[in-house]
Design a protein around this motif. Structure first.
Motif, PDB file in Angstrom:
ATOM      1  N   ALA A 100      -0.886  12.371   7.712  1.00 27.29           N
ATOM      2  CA  ALA A 100       0.367  13.130   7.811  1.00 27.29           C
ATOM      3  C   ALA A 100       1.400  12.594   6.810  1.00 27.29           C
ATOM      4  O   ALA A 100       2.064  13.366   6.118  1.00 27.29           O
ATOM      5  N   PHE A 101       1.530  11.265   6.713  1.00 25.20           N
ATOM      6  CA  PHE A 101       2.480  10.685   5.746  1.00 25.20           C
ATOM      7  C   PHE A 101       2.077  11.054   4.313  1.00 25.20           C
ATOM      8  O   PHE A 101       2.916  11.401   3.490  1.00 25.20           O
ATOM      9  N   ASP A 102       0.787  10.961   4.040  1.00 24.92           N
ATOM     10  CA  ASP A 102       0.329  11.251   2.678  1.00 24.92           C
ATOM     11  C   ASP A 102       0.533  12.720   2.337  1.00 24.92           C
ATOM     12  O   ASP A 102       1.008  13.052   1.242  1.00 24.92           O
ATOM     13  N   ASN A 103       0.189  13.618   3.285  1.00 27.04           N
ATOM     14  CA  ASN A 103       0.368  15.058   3.021  1.00 27.04           C
ATOM     15  C   ASN A 103       1.835  15.397   2.773  1.00 27.04           C
ATOM     16  O   ASN A 103       2.152  16.263   1.972  1.00 27.04           O
ATOM     17  N   ALA A 104       2.722  14.673   3.463  1.00 28.18           N
ATOM     18  CA  ALA A 104       4.160  14.921   3.285  1.00 28.18           C
ATOM     19  C   ALA A 104       4.726  14.151   2.088  1.00 28.18           C
ATOM     20  O   ALA A 104       5.925  14.178   1.842  1.00 28.18           O
ATOM     21  N   LYS A 105       3.837  13.437   1.373  1.00 26.46           N
ATOM     22  CA  LYS A 105       4.245  12.621   0.206  1.00 26.46           C
ATOM     23  C   LYS A 105       5.396  11.666   0.570  1.00 26.46           C
ATOM     24  O   LYS A 105       6.360  11.488  -0.186  1.00 26.46           O
ATOM     25  N   SER A 106       5.263  11.058   1.753  1.00 27.67           N
ATOM     26  CA  SER A 106       6.313  10.145   2.216  1.00 27.67           C
ATOM     27  C   SER A 106       6.413   8.927   1.303  1.00 27.67           C
ATOM     28  O   SER A 106       5.399   8.336   0.920  1.00 27.67           O
ATOM     29  N   LYS A 107       7.637   8.554   0.977  1.00 22.88           N
ATOM     30  CA  LYS A 107       7.862   7.355   0.163  1.00 22.88           C
ATOM     31  C   LYS A 107       8.215   6.145   1.016  1.00 22.88           C
ATOM     32  O   LYS A 107       8.552   5.071   0.508  1.00 22.88           O
ATOM     33  N   SER A 108       8.165   6.304   2.328  1.00 18.09           N
ATOM     34  CA  SER A 108       8.462   5.171   3.204  1.00 18.09           C
ATOM     35  C   SER A 108       7.390   4.106   3.069  1.00 18.09           C
ATOM     36  O   SER A 108       6.249   4.394   2.710  1.00 18.09           O
ATOM     37  N   VAL A 109       7.773   2.877   3.382  1.00 14.71           N
ATOM     38  CA  VAL A 109       6.789   1.778   3.418  1.00 14.71           C
ATOM     39  C   VAL A 109       5.983   1.899   4.712  1.00 14.71           C
ATOM     40  O   VAL A 109       6.561   2.033   5.791  1.00 14.71           O
ATOM     41  N   ILE A 110       4.662   1.878   4.597  1.00 10.25           N
ATOM     42  CA  ILE A 110       3.799   1.918   5.783  1.00 10.25           C
ATOM     43  C   ILE A 110       2.918   0.672   5.762  1.00 10.25           C
ATOM     44  O   ILE A 110       2.225   0.410   4.769  1.00 10.25           O
ATOM     45  N   VAL A 111       2.983  -0.095   6.853  1.00 12.10           N
ATOM     46  CA  VAL A 111       2.100  -1.267   6.979  1.00 12.10           C
ATOM     47  C   VAL A 111       1.133  -0.982   8.121  1.00 12.10           C
ATOM     48  O   VAL A 111       1.548  -0.692   9.245  1.00 12.10           O
ATOM     49  N   ASP A 112      -0.150  -1.047   7.823  1.00 14.12           N
ATOM     50  CA  ASP A 112      -1.180  -0.828   8.844  1.00 14.12           C
ATOM     51  C   ASP A 112      -1.801  -2.170   9.224  1.00 14.12           C
ATOM     52  O   ASP A 112      -2.302  -2.892   8.362  1.00 14.12           O
ATOM     53  N   LEU A 113      -1.738  -2.490  10.520  1.00 15.60           N
ATOM     54  CA  LEU A 113      -2.281  -3.775  10.980  1.00 15.60           C
ATOM     55  C   LEU A 113      -3.790  -3.718  11.240  1.00 15.60           C
ATOM     56  O   LEU A 113      -4.420  -4.750  11.431  1.00 15.60           O
ATOM     57  N   SER A 114      -4.359  -2.545  11.260  1.00  8.20           N
ATOM     58  CA  SER A 114      -5.788  -2.439  11.594  1.00  8.20           C
ATOM     59  C   SER A 114      -6.645  -2.716  10.366  1.00  8.20           C
ATOM     60  O   SER A 114      -6.140  -2.960   9.267  1.00  8.20           O
ATOM     61  N   ALA A 115      -7.959  -2.632  10.572  1.00  7.40           N
ATOM     62  CA  ALA A 115      -8.891  -2.882   9.466  1.00  7.40           C
ATOM     63  C   ALA A 115      -9.138  -1.624   8.633  1.00  7.40           C
ATOM     64  O   ALA A 115      -9.863  -1.678   7.635  1.00  7.40           O
ATOM     65  N   ASP A 116      -8.507  -0.499   9.012  1.00  7.77           N
ATOM     66  CA  ASP A 116      -8.919   0.794   8.459  1.00  7.77           C
ATOM     67  C   ASP A 116      -8.729   0.941   6.948  1.00  7.77           C
ATOM     68  O   ASP A 116      -9.463   1.679   6.309  1.00  7.77           O
ATOM     69  N   TYR A 117      -7.725   0.283   6.374  1.00 11.31           N
ATOM     70  CA  TYR A 117      -7.461   0.481   4.936  1.00 11.31           C
ATOM     71  C   TYR A 117      -7.668  -0.814   4.126  1.00 11.31           C
ATOM     72  O   TYR A 117      -7.252  -0.902   2.985  1.00 11.31           O
ATOM     73  N   ARG A 118      -8.324  -1.794   4.739  1.00  9.84           N
ATOM     74  CA  ARG A 118      -8.514  -3.085   4.041  1.00  9.84           C
ATOM     75  C   ARG A 118      -9.561  -3.008   2.936  1.00  9.84           C
ATOM     76  O   ARG A 118      -9.715  -3.944   2.163  1.00  9.84           O
ATOM     77  N   PHE A 119     -10.303  -1.888   2.907  1.00 12.20           N
ATOM     78  CA  PHE A 119     -11.336  -1.733   1.879  1.00 12.20           C
ATOM     79  C   PHE A 119     -11.008  -0.532   0.989  1.00 12.20           C
ATOM     80  O   PHE A 119     -11.859  -0.041   0.272  1.00 12.20           O
ATOM     81  N   ASP A 120      -9.764  -0.084   1.054  1.00 13.74           N
ATOM     82  CA  ASP A 120      -9.348   1.121   0.328  1.00 13.74           C
ATOM     83  C   ASP A 120      -8.455   0.686  -0.835  1.00 13.74           C
ATOM     84  O   ASP A 120      -7.338   0.199  -0.634  1.00 13.74           O
ATOM     85  N   ASP A 121      -8.947   0.882  -2.056  1.00 12.44           N
ATOM     86  CA  ASP A 121      -8.226   0.369  -3.224  1.00 12.44           C
ATOM     87  C   ASP A 121      -6.924   1.119  -3.510  1.00 12.44           C
ATOM     88  O   ASP A 121      -6.127   0.672  -4.337  1.00 12.44           O
ATOM     89  N   SER A 122      -6.705   2.247  -2.835  1.00 17.84           N
ATOM     90  CA  SER A 122      -5.421   2.922  -3.062  1.00 17.84           C
ATOM     91  C   SER A 122      -4.317   2.288  -2.200  1.00 17.84           C
ATOM     92  O   SER A 122      -3.152   2.644  -2.305  1.00 17.84           O
ATOM     93  N   TRP A 123      -4.704   1.362  -1.320  1.00 21.35           N
ATOM     94  CA  TRP A 123      -3.729   0.600  -0.539  1.00 21.35           C
ATOM     95  C   TRP A 123      -3.583  -0.807  -1.134  1.00 21.35           C
ATOM     96  O   TRP A 123      -4.486  -1.291  -1.823  1.00 21.35           O
ATOM     97  N   THR A 124      -2.465  -1.443  -0.845  1.00 23.26           N
ATOM     98  CA  THR A 124      -2.278  -2.833  -1.274  1.00 23.26           C
ATOM     99  C   THR A 124      -2.678  -3.747  -0.118  1.00 23.26           C
ATOM    100  O   THR A 124      -2.031  -3.729   0.939  1.00 23.26           O
TER     101      THR A 124
END
Ligand SMILES: NC(=O)C1=CN([C@@H]2O[C@H](COP(=O)(O)OP(=O)(O)OC[C@H]3O[C@@H](n4cnc5c(N)ncnc54)[C@H](OP(=O)(O)O)[C@@H]3O)[C@@H](O)[C@H]2O)C=CC1
Ligand SMILES: CC(=O)N[C@@H](CCC(=O)OP(=O)(O)O)C(=O)O
Length: 389
Positions: free
Chosen positions: A160-184
Motif C-alpha cells: 500500500a505504501f509503495d503503490n501510493a509512492k509514500s516518501k515516509s520512512v518505513i522500518v520493518d522489524l520482521s525478516a520479510d525484507y532482509r533479503f530484498d536489495d531494494s530495501w536498506t
C-alpha cells in the motif's frame, strides 16, 4: 542559518538535511568495502597487530556525531504491531525521545484501549488496516512508520505504501525484507551510516543476526574456515503468540535446541557478512537476552591479545558496542541497549578463537536498533533517545 562549510540536500524522503564539509563528513569518506555490503578494516600493518602496542582508531564506519544531525523539528511516528514485545520496547524508548512523538499505535486486540506507559499524551490503540495507514500517510500527519508484525504479515502495508509512492520512512522489524536489495538492511555499526541517512525503506536486522554479525565482522579477513555460532535466546524472542519456544512448562529447567540447520538468521548472517556461517539456536527459560558463543577458525596464528585489540579498534567510538575481556553474561545485558563482546579464547594451535557476545533481543536486537535507524533516516543524531552503555 547553515554554516558556510555546509551543503544542504534532500534525503530520500524529501527533507532538507545539511552535511558539514569536514574531513569527517560521511559524504566525503570512502571506507573500504569487503565483498559484503559492510565496511571492514585491514590490520596487517597495525602496530597492535604486530604486538607492538595499541593502534590508533581504525573504525572505518564511525558514528556520524551530533554535528551531522540536520533535523530539530519533531517527527510523528506510527507503530503497527504495538501490542507485541518489540512494539512495547519501542514505545518505552519513544516515551523519552526528545524529537519523536508517537501519533498512532495499532493492535487488533487492544483497539479502543488507552496506551499505557506513554506519558507525552493520551493515545488510544486503533486497528489500522493498510488502507487506513495510507489515508493517514497521505494526509501528511505521519513522518515514520514502524512495522512490528510477525514475519509474513507486513506485505499488504508495504504494498500500500509503495503503490501510493509514500516518501515516509518505513522500518520493518520482521525478516520479510532482509533479503530484498531494494530495501536498506541497516545495522548501523556495520552498514554505511550515510546510506541509512538516505533510506526510506529500512529492514531492521534480526536479534541473533545482529549479535552474530557484530561478533564476526572484525574477523572477516582472518577467517580460516566456516564460523559456527551457538546461540541461546530468552523466550521473548519467540513473540507473544503461544508457541513451543515460549511455552514456560517446556522451558522450565531446560535448554531447547531448534532449527539446528537452515534457521533464517543463518541465511541472514551469511548473506550480509558475505561468508557462510553455521548457526545453532536454542531457547531457555529467561525472558530477554541472547548469549552467543562463536567458534572462529583463523587463517594464521594469532594471540588473544591481538584479537581483542582488533575488536577494540574496529568498534572505537561505538556507544552501543562494548569490548570486554571475560566472556560477558547474558543476565547483565538484560534491559541494556548495546552488545558486549568478550572471551577471545585462542586454542593451543593459535588458529582458532572462541568469542562470546550478549545482546538484549528486544533492545539492540530490535527496538533500539530501529530507533538508531529512524534517528539517522529522519535526520537526528543516531543515539538520540537511547541510553548508551
Ligand atoms: N521478539 C524479538 O526478540 C524480536 C522480534 N523481531 C521481529 O519483530 C517482529 C515483532 O516481534 P514481536 O514483537 O516479538 O512479536 P509479537 O508476537 O510479540 O507481536 C506481534 C504484533 O503484531 C500484531 N499482529 C499479529 N498478527 C497480526 C496480523 N495478522 N495483522 C496485524 N497485526 C498482527 C500483534 O497485535 P494484535 O494481535 O493485537 O494485532 C502484535 O502487536 C517479528 O517479525 C519478529 O520476528 C525482531 C527482533 C527481535
Ligand atoms: C526464541 C525464538 O524463537 N527466537 C526467534 C527469533 C526471532 C527474531 O528475532 O528474528 P526474526 O525477526 O528474524 O523473526 C526465532 O528463532 O525465530
Amino acid at each position: 542559518m547553515l554554516p558556510a562549510t555546509s551543503v544542504a540536500m534532500r534525503n530520500g524522503h524529501g527533507q532538507v538535511v545539511r552535511s558539514l564539509l569536514t574531513s569527517a563528513s560521511p559524504f566525503l569518506a570512502s571506507p573500504r568495502q569487503t565483498p559484503s555490503r559492510f565496511t571492514s578494516t585491514k590490520f596487517p600493518t597495525s602496530p597492535s597487530w604486530q604486538g607492538r602496542g595499541y593502534a590508533t582508531t581504525t573504525n572505518p564506519n564511525p558514528p556520524l556525531g551530533k554535528k551531522n544531525a540536520s533535523n530539530d523539528v519533531p517527527s510523528r511516528i506510527a507503530l503497527i504491531g504495538a501490542r507485541g514485545y518489540t512494539g512495547q520496547a519501542l514505545i518505552d524508548l519513544l516515551n523519552n525521545h526528545p524529537y519523536m512523538d508517537l501519533c498512532h499505535v495499532s493492535s487488533r486486540e487492544l483497539a479502543g484501549q488507552e496506551l499505557k506507559g506513554y506519558d507525552k499524551r493520551k493515545i488510544i490503540y486503533e486497528n489500522l488496516s493498510p488502507e487506513d495507514a495510507i489515508e493517514l500517510d497521505k494526509s501528511g500527519k505521519v513522518d515514520g512508520w514502524v512495522l512490528a508484525l510477525p514475519n509474513g504479515v507486513a506485505k499488504p502495508f508495504v504494498e500500500a505504501f509503495d503503490n501510493a509512492k509514500s516518501k515516509s520512512v518505513i522500518v520493518d522489524l520482521s525478516a520479510d525484507y532482509r533479503f530484498d536489495d531494494s530495501w536498506t538492511y541497516a545495522l548501523p555499526e556495520l552498514t554505511k551510516r550515510s546510506a541509512i541517512c538516505q533510506a526510506t525503506r529500512i529492514s531492521n536486522p534480526g536479534c541473533y543476526a545482529t549479535g552474530a554479525q557484530l561478533t564476526l565482522a572484525p574477523m572477516l579477513e582472518h577467517l580460516g574456515g566456516e564460523p559456527c555460532i551457538f546461540g541461546v535466546s530468552g523466550y521473548s524472542g519467540a513473540g507473544t503468540r503461544p508457541s513451543p519456544n515460549n511455552d514456560l512448562n517446556r522451558l522450565k529447567d531446560n535448554l531447547v535446541a531448534y532449527s539446528l540447520t537452515g534457521h533464517i538468521h543463518e541465511r541472514e548472517i551469511s548473506r550480509h557478512l558475505g561468508t557462510p556461517v553455521a548457526f545453532m539456536p536454542h531457547v531457555a527459560s529467561w525472558f530477554r537476552g541472547i548469549h552467543l558463543t562463536v567458534n572462529i577458525p583463523l587463517n594464521k596464528t594469532m594471540t588473544s591479545r591481538d584479537i581483542r585489540q582488533i575488536y577494540q579498534d574496529r568498534y572505537a567510538g561505538e556507544k552501543l558496542v562494548k569490548v570486554v575481556g571475560e566472556a560477558p553474561l547474558v543476565r547483565s545485558i538484560s534491559g541494556l541497549h548495546g552488545v558486549e563482546i568478550g572471551g577471545f579464547a585462542v586454542d593451543s594451535t593459535g588458529k582458532r578463537v572462541v568469542v562470546c557476545s550478549t545482546i538484549d533481543n528486544l533492545n539492540k536486537g530490535a527496538s533500539t536498533q530501529c530507533l538508531q535507524n529512524m534517528n539517522l533516516a529522519l535526520g537526528y543524531a543516531e543515539y538520540e533517545g537511547i541510553p548508551t552503555m
